[in-house]
Scaffold this active site. Structure first.
Site, PDB file in Angstrom:
ATOM      1  N   PRO A 174       0.912  -1.106   0.185  1.00 15.25           N
ATOM      2  CG  PRO A 174      -0.260  -1.158   1.710  1.00 15.25           C
ATOM      3  CD  PRO A 174       0.654  -2.108   1.102  1.00 15.25           C
ATOM      4  CD  GLU A 232       2.139  -4.816  10.875  1.00 12.22           C
ATOM      5  OE1 GLU A 232       2.010  -3.436  10.321  1.00 12.22           O
ATOM      6  OE2 GLU A 232       0.797  -5.355  10.972  1.00 12.22           O
ATOM      7  NE  ARG A 261      -7.898  -5.497 -20.650  1.00 12.61           N
ATOM      8  CZ  ARG A 261      -8.586  -6.076 -21.252  1.00 12.61           C
ATOM      9  NH1 ARG A 261      -9.026  -7.248 -21.017  1.00 12.61           N
ATOM     10  NH2 ARG A 261      -9.474  -5.201 -21.970  1.00 12.61           N
ATOM     11  CG  ASP A 275      -9.822  -1.745 -22.334  1.00 11.44           C
ATOM     12  OD1 ASP A 275     -10.983  -2.024 -22.336  1.00 11.44           O
ATOM     13  OD2 ASP A 275      -8.811  -2.619 -21.911  1.00 11.44           O
TER      14      ASP A 275
HETATM   15  N1  ADE Z   1      -0.865  -5.015   0.078  1.00  7.96           N
HETATM   16  C1  ADE Z   1      -1.943  -4.857   1.098  1.00  7.96           C
HETATM   17  N2  ADE Z   1      -2.762  -3.735   0.601  1.00  7.96           N
HETATM   18  C2  ADE Z   1      -2.107  -3.430  -0.806  1.00  7.96           C
HETATM   19  C3  ADE Z   1      -2.332  -2.366  -1.700  1.00  7.96           C
HETATM   20  N3  ADE Z   1      -3.379  -1.340  -1.389  1.00  7.96           N
HETATM   21  N4  ADE Z   1      -1.839  -2.443  -2.984  1.00  7.96           N
HETATM   22  C4  ADE Z   1      -0.665  -3.414  -3.155  1.00  7.96           C
HETATM   23  N5  ADE Z   1      -0.522  -4.427  -2.198  1.00  7.96           N
HETATM   24  C5  ADE Z   1      -0.979  -4.459  -1.125  1.00  7.96           C
END
Ligand code: ADE
Length: 255
Positions: free
Chosen positions: A96, A123, A161, A176
Site C-alpha cells: 500500500p 506488516e 492485456r 478501454d
Molecule cells: N497489500 C496490501 N494492501 C495493498 C495495496 N493497496 N496495494 C498493493 N498491495 C497491497
C-alpha cells in the site's frame, strides 16, 4: 506451479506463501488463454521452500517491537535470486506504500520481458529487501488488503492485456477506459427498450461517423462528471478539446 515451455513475450513470476491463490488465473478467461498459447509465462514460487529451519518459517517479530510479523530477509532474498533468471529482470513489490497503479504504469511494465512480483503479508517485508532488490513498489489503491496476492493478480492481468495478441482485438484495449486517460463511453445491447429505457437513437442510426462522434463526446461527459481529476492529466486531441468546450458550455446552460 511451473512455467509453460514456450517462448513467451513477458514472463511473470510470483513469490508468495499461497501459490494456490493463482491457479484460477491459469484456468479461466483471457489470461489463461494467453498462457496456454505461450504468449505469456507464469510461475509461482513458494516462499516457504526457501525457509532455513525445520518449521519452514518465513516471518519474524519486528525489531523495535510492535504488532504483526515481518517477512524475513534471508528466505525472501534467496527466492528473489532464484526468480531473477536474467539481468534485466525487474522486481515489483505489492504494497500500500507503493506508487498508485494505473494504465500508464501497466503500459510501462508491459515493455519488460521478465517480471518478479513479491506478495507481502502481515506488516510487510524487511526493508533491506526493498533497498537491495525492488525496482517498483506498487499499490492498487489507497486501502489495505490482507496480502499482496489479489493485488498481484490485478496488476499482472492489466499488464498482460497490453501484450500484443493477449486480447483478441487490440482495438478493444485501445478503447478501454484509461487507455487514453479517459473513461469509456456507455455500452448498450438488445433489447432496444429495457424497463422503459431506450437505447440512444444515434446507436440505431447506422451512421458510423455520428456514432463515433457520440462515443467521443460520451467519453468526455463520463470523465467530466465522474472523474474530473483525469481530465487535468489527459493528453486531449484538438478535436477532444473542442468537444469538451462544447460540453462544458451545454452544461453551463443547463444549470
Ligand atoms: N497489500 C496490501 N494492501 C495493498 C495495496 N493497496 N496495494 C498493493 N498491495 C497491497
Amino acid at each position: 506451479m511451473q512455467d509453460n515451455e514456450k517462448n513467451p513475450v513477458v514472463k511473470f513470476k510470483v513469490i508468495t506463501i499461497f501459490p494456490e491463490f493463482f491457479k484460477p488465473m491459469l484456468e479461466f478467461g483471457i489470461f489463461s488463454r494467453a498462457y496456454k498459447k505461450g504468449l505469456i509465462g507464469f510461475e509461482t514460487i513458494d516462499l516457504r521452500d526457501f525457509a532455513t529451519d525445520n518449521y519452514r518459517s518465513i516471518d519474524d517479530e519486528p525489531y523495535g517491537g510492535g504488532s504483526g510479523m515481518v517477512f524475513k530477509p534471508v528466505p525472501l532474498g534467496k527466492a528473489i535470486k532464484k526468480a531473477k533468471s536474467e539481468k534485466k529482470t525487474k522486481v515489483v513489490y505489492l504494497t500500500p506504500s507503493g506508487k498508485l497503479f494505473n494504465s500508464d504504469l501497466a503500459k510501462e511494465l508491459a515493455k519488460e520481458k521478465d517480471l518478479v512480483f513479491i506478495c507481502g503479508r502481515y506488516e510487510g517485508i524487511d526493508q533491506r529487501i526493498v533497498d537491495l532488490y525492488v525496482d517498483y513498489e506498487v499499490s492498487i489503491g489507497d486501502y489495505v488488503i490482507s496480502g499482496g496476492e489479489p493485488a498481484a493478480m490485478i496488476v499482472i492481468d492489466a499488464i498482460a492485456r497490453q501484450v500484443e495478441g493477449v486480447v483478441k482485438e487490440m482495438d478493444s484495449v485501445v478503447k478501454d477506459s484509461f487507455y487514453d486517460g479517459l473513461l469509456d463511453y456507455p455500452h448498450y445491447t438488445r433489447p432496444e427498450t429495457y424497463n422503459g429505457l431506450r437505447v440512444p437513437a444515434v446507436l440505431l442510426s447506422g451512421d458510423h461517423k455520428r456514432i463515433e462522434l457520440w462515443r467521443e463526446k460520451m467519453k468526455l461527459v463520463e470523465t467530466l462528471t465522474k472523474r474530473p481529476d483525469l481530465l487535468e492529466r489527459a493528453r486531449l486531441t484538438e478535436t477532444q478539446k473542442k468537444l469538451l468546450k462544447e460540453i462544458k458550455e451545454q452544461l453551463r446552460k443547463l444549470t
